[in-house]
Design a protein around this motif. Structure first.
Motif, PDB file in Angstrom:
ATOM      1  N   LEU A  53      -1.545 -40.707 -25.151  1.00 11.74           N
ATOM      2  CA  LEU A  53      -1.753 -40.323 -26.556  1.00 11.74           C
ATOM      3  C   LEU A  53      -3.109 -40.863 -26.985  1.00 11.74           C
ATOM      4  N   GLU A  54      -3.705 -40.232 -27.986  1.00  9.35           N
ATOM      5  CA  GLU A  54      -5.016 -40.673 -28.449  1.00  9.35           C
ATOM      6  C   GLU A  54      -4.934 -42.087 -29.035  1.00  9.35           C
ATOM      7  N   SER A  55      -6.106 -42.709 -29.129  1.00  9.88           N
ATOM      8  CA  SER A  55      -6.192 -44.102 -29.576  1.00  9.88           C
ATOM      9  C   SER A  55      -5.623 -44.295 -30.986  1.00  9.88           C
ATOM     10  N   THR A  56      -5.217 -45.511 -31.256  1.00  7.20           N
ATOM     11  CA  THR A  56      -4.875 -45.938 -32.614  1.00  7.20           C
ATOM     12  C   THR A  56      -6.154 -45.885 -33.443  1.00  7.20           C
ATOM     13  N   VAL A 108       7.071 -42.273 -21.983  1.00  9.29           N
ATOM     14  CA  VAL A 108       7.163 -41.083 -22.837  1.00  9.29           C
ATOM     15  C   VAL A 108       5.771 -40.680 -23.314  1.00  9.29           C
ATOM     16  N   SER A 109       5.029 -41.637 -23.837  1.00  8.51           N
ATOM     17  CA  SER A 109       3.682 -41.304 -24.326  1.00  8.51           C
ATOM     18  C   SER A 109       2.844 -40.780 -23.162  1.00  8.51           C
ATOM     19  N   HIS A 110       3.050 -41.346 -21.994  1.00  9.60           N
ATOM     20  CA  HIS A 110       2.257 -40.956 -20.823  1.00  9.60           C
ATOM     21  C   HIS A 110       2.365 -39.470 -20.534  1.00  9.60           C
ATOM     22  N   LYS A 111       3.565 -38.881 -20.719  1.00  9.23           N
ATOM     23  CA  LYS A 111       3.666 -37.484 -20.289  1.00  9.23           C
ATOM     24  C   LYS A 111       3.992 -36.477 -21.375  1.00  9.23           C
ATOM     25  N   LEU A 112       4.093 -36.934 -22.628  1.00 10.39           N
ATOM     26  CA  LEU A 112       4.488 -36.012 -23.696  1.00 10.39           C
ATOM     27  C   LEU A 112       3.588 -34.773 -23.782  1.00 10.39           C
ATOM     28  N   PHE A 113       2.295 -34.993 -23.845  1.00  5.54           N
ATOM     29  CA  PHE A 113       1.384 -33.851 -24.008  1.00  5.54           C
ATOM     30  C   PHE A 113       1.419 -32.940 -22.785  1.00  5.54           C
ATOM     31  N   ALA A 114       1.530 -33.540 -21.603  1.00 11.59           N
ATOM     32  CA  ALA A 114       1.585 -32.730 -20.380  1.00 11.59           C
ATOM     33  C   ALA A 114       2.814 -31.821 -20.420  1.00 11.59           C
ATOM     34  N   ILE A 115       3.926 -32.358 -20.942  1.00 13.59           N
ATOM     35  CA  ILE A 115       5.148 -31.546 -21.011  1.00 13.59           C
ATOM     36  C   ILE A 115       4.975 -30.413 -22.016  1.00 13.59           C
ATOM     37  N   LEU A 116       4.377 -30.705 -23.171  1.00 14.36           N
ATOM     38  CA  LEU A 116       4.174 -29.645 -24.160  1.00 14.36           C
ATOM     39  C   LEU A 116       3.310 -28.533 -23.576  1.00 14.36           C
ATOM     40  N   ARG A 117       2.289 -28.927 -22.816  1.00 11.57           N
ATOM     41  CA  ARG A 117       1.441 -27.914 -22.182  1.00 11.57           C
ATOM     42  C   ARG A 117       2.201 -27.127 -21.119  1.00 11.57           C
TER      43      ARG A 117
END
Ligand code: TXA
Ligand code: MG
Length: 495
Positions: A175-178, A296-305
């Motif tokens: 996920l992008e930085s804080t 979860v954060s590690h792969k969330l975006f990959a899953i959405l894609r």
């Protein structure tokens, strides 16, 4: 333009640094997500970033440097900001500070602040070092899409728009930085990320979290961080978050899955690794371990894609508490879902109802009907009333909870076949339903009947019902369609 994806060898990094110095764009791995890098001091190059991403010009960029000394050339660092950076940088933290005039307007979208980040990823660091430049880099996705966490994601979105992408493998955080602003009265997290508010509080006395982090912006509300204005991270399919007690969530997801399937849709359930077994009958994907949110954060975006690649129409996702890293995960998931949420405790709160018997009759579940909040329908059980041999003698139902509709219609309905009347089976069924209602935490149930139905009234009185009133049905009551105009209402307190 041909886009090359190169492993980050010394040669490749040197070439990419050269591209940056000449005003070009580079796909750059970082520990958070991939960035679309350009020389932050070259207005023309920075404009190229906005064009390649299709990014609105009023959304400012983050400038990446390798040290606090380099940052100092671009912004004014307060004591508190310095402590913050000494503690968490290099790492997934972006600090917004008052800018110096050398930072072009195009980078900050004309704001008097600039966002600074010191990445820890070795490839990003050597690219900054070798180019000798501060690097402006937003996430390297097409605007609106989930941020890229692999070089292939960048290639997918931006092929032909930049000469080179350095392939550093999967991003660690995902996920992008804080993003924290130190430019106002109170340090405020504008975008949660890998550095959690809990962690920030170990070095800052007070930290606020912008309240738009977990809710949509209200009409006319100004975003503290322009990036939060835009629809974000959205997959092509319709994503809905499902919250509630775990067994209800599972039941709800499976039901919605079946309904969407029956509708001819391509559907997936997104569930935590620990819960996958419960969804064996459906197409389910692991979004990582609930007990290890970093997975979860590690792969969330990959899953959405991936869901987009597979052309999935409808998605239902489990959620986690918005604490620690969970705050960042829920921030992204909420936006990807357009904040659509179903409360399974309201729609699908059913218990195990095997063994509902008093030794003379048995209630055997025919079906459950989920609640539909939009129609004011409470969730309901529908039972057959059977004798001990399983012979069906009638039916009854229980609606869980209370609202206006149930006040007039009752929580319980029953009907016995002609030949089984006169044995108090209805009263016995009601007693069993009272037990079930109690298990649902209900303090009382309402049962109603037509005022002229004297046998029914006698049954209800015999059951210990408290007569409340005889009253007109509301004008819009669907019970009027059955010719009723008034009801007699009884309340049964459950002890
Ligand atoms: O992890 C990251 O931060 C990645 C990697 C590449 O470093 N970059 C990234 O950049 O996510 P971007 O542009 O996708 O998100 C930057 C966010 C946006 O929401 C933007 O509005 C906000 O930071 N931002 C930038 N400068 C700001 C400023 N001066 N004031 C308020 N918000 C700012
Ligand atoms: Mg972005």
């Amino acid at each position: 333009m041909k886009t090359q994806v190169l492993l980050p060898t010394d040669e490749a990094v040197a070439y990419a640094a050269q591209v940056l110095r000449e005003g070009g764009l580079v796909g750059m791995p970082t520990e958070t997500v991939y960035g679309l890098a350009a020389n932050a001091l070259d207005e023309e190059a920075v404009r190229g970033i906005f064009a390649a991403k299709g990014r609105p010009a009023d959304n400012p960029l983050i400038v990446h440097v390798n040290s606090i000394e380099e940052a100092e050339k671009l912004c004014i660092i307060s004591d508190a900001s310095r402590v913050l950076m000494q503690h968490f940088c290099p790492g997934p933290l972006t600090v917004i500070m008052p800018r110096r005039s050398c930072v072009p307007d195009v980078v900050t979208a004309g704001l008097d602040t600039v966002a600074i980040r010191i990445p820890s990823h070795p490839v990003a660091r050597s690219l900054i070092a070798q180019s000798g430049l501060p690097i402006a880099a937003p996430s390297a996705n097409t605007s609106g899409k989930p941020s890229p966490t692999t070089a292939q994601h960048v290639y997918h979105d931006l092929d032909g728009k930049l000469p080179v992408i350095l392939d550093g493998g999967e991003c660690d955080v995902g996920l992008e930085s804080t993003v924290i602003t130190m430019a106002g009265d109170m340090p405020t997290v504008l975008r949660p990320g890998g550095i959690t508010p809990e962690m920030l509080l170990t070095v800052l006395p007070e930290v606020r979290v912008a309240d738009s982090v977990l809710r949509p912006l209200k009409q006319g509300e100004k975003a503290l961080s322009p990036g939060m204005m835009y629809k974000h991270y959205a997959p092509g399919g319709m994503l809905t978050m499902v919250k509630g007690e775990q067994s209800n969530v599972q039941r709800c997801c499976l039901r919605l899955y079946d309904e969407a399937k029956a509708d001819g849709k391509s559907v997936r359930i997104l569930a935590f690794e620990e819960h996958l077994d419960a969804y064996k009958s459906a197409e389910v994907l692991s979004i990582g371990r609930l007990s290890e949110p970093e997975t979860v954060s590690h792969k969330l975006f990959a899953i959405l894609r991936q869901m987009d690649d597979e052309g999935v129409d409808v998605l239902y996702s489990e959620i986690l508490p918005a604490e620690g890293l969970g705050l960042a995960i829920m921030n992204r998931l909420s936006r990807a879902a357009g904040f659509r949420t179903i409360d399974a405790d309201v729609t699908d709160p059913f218990l195990d109802v095997s063994g509902l018997t008093d030794g003379e009759i048995t209630l055997s579940l025919d079906r459950t009907a989920p609640g539909m909040p939009e129609k004011n329908w409470l969730p309901a059980y529908h039972f057959a009333i059977c004798d001990m041999h399983g012979v069906r003698m009638g039916k009854c139902d229980l609606r869980i909870g209370h609202n206006d509709m149930v006040y007039f219609g009752g929580n319980i309905g029953y009907e016995l076949l002609e030949e089984y009347r006169g044995h108090h089976y209805a009263a016995k069924a009601c007693r069993l339903l009272f037990q079930l209602a109690k298990k649902h935490g209900m303090d009382y149930v309402i049962i109603t009947c037509a005022p002229d139905n004297l046998p029914s009234r006698k049954t209800l009185e015999g059951l210990g019902g408290k007569f409340l009133e005889i009253t007109d049905l509301p004008a819009d009551s669907d019970m009027r369609e059955r010719g009723m105009t008034e009801v007699c209402i009884f309340q049964f307190d459950l002890f």
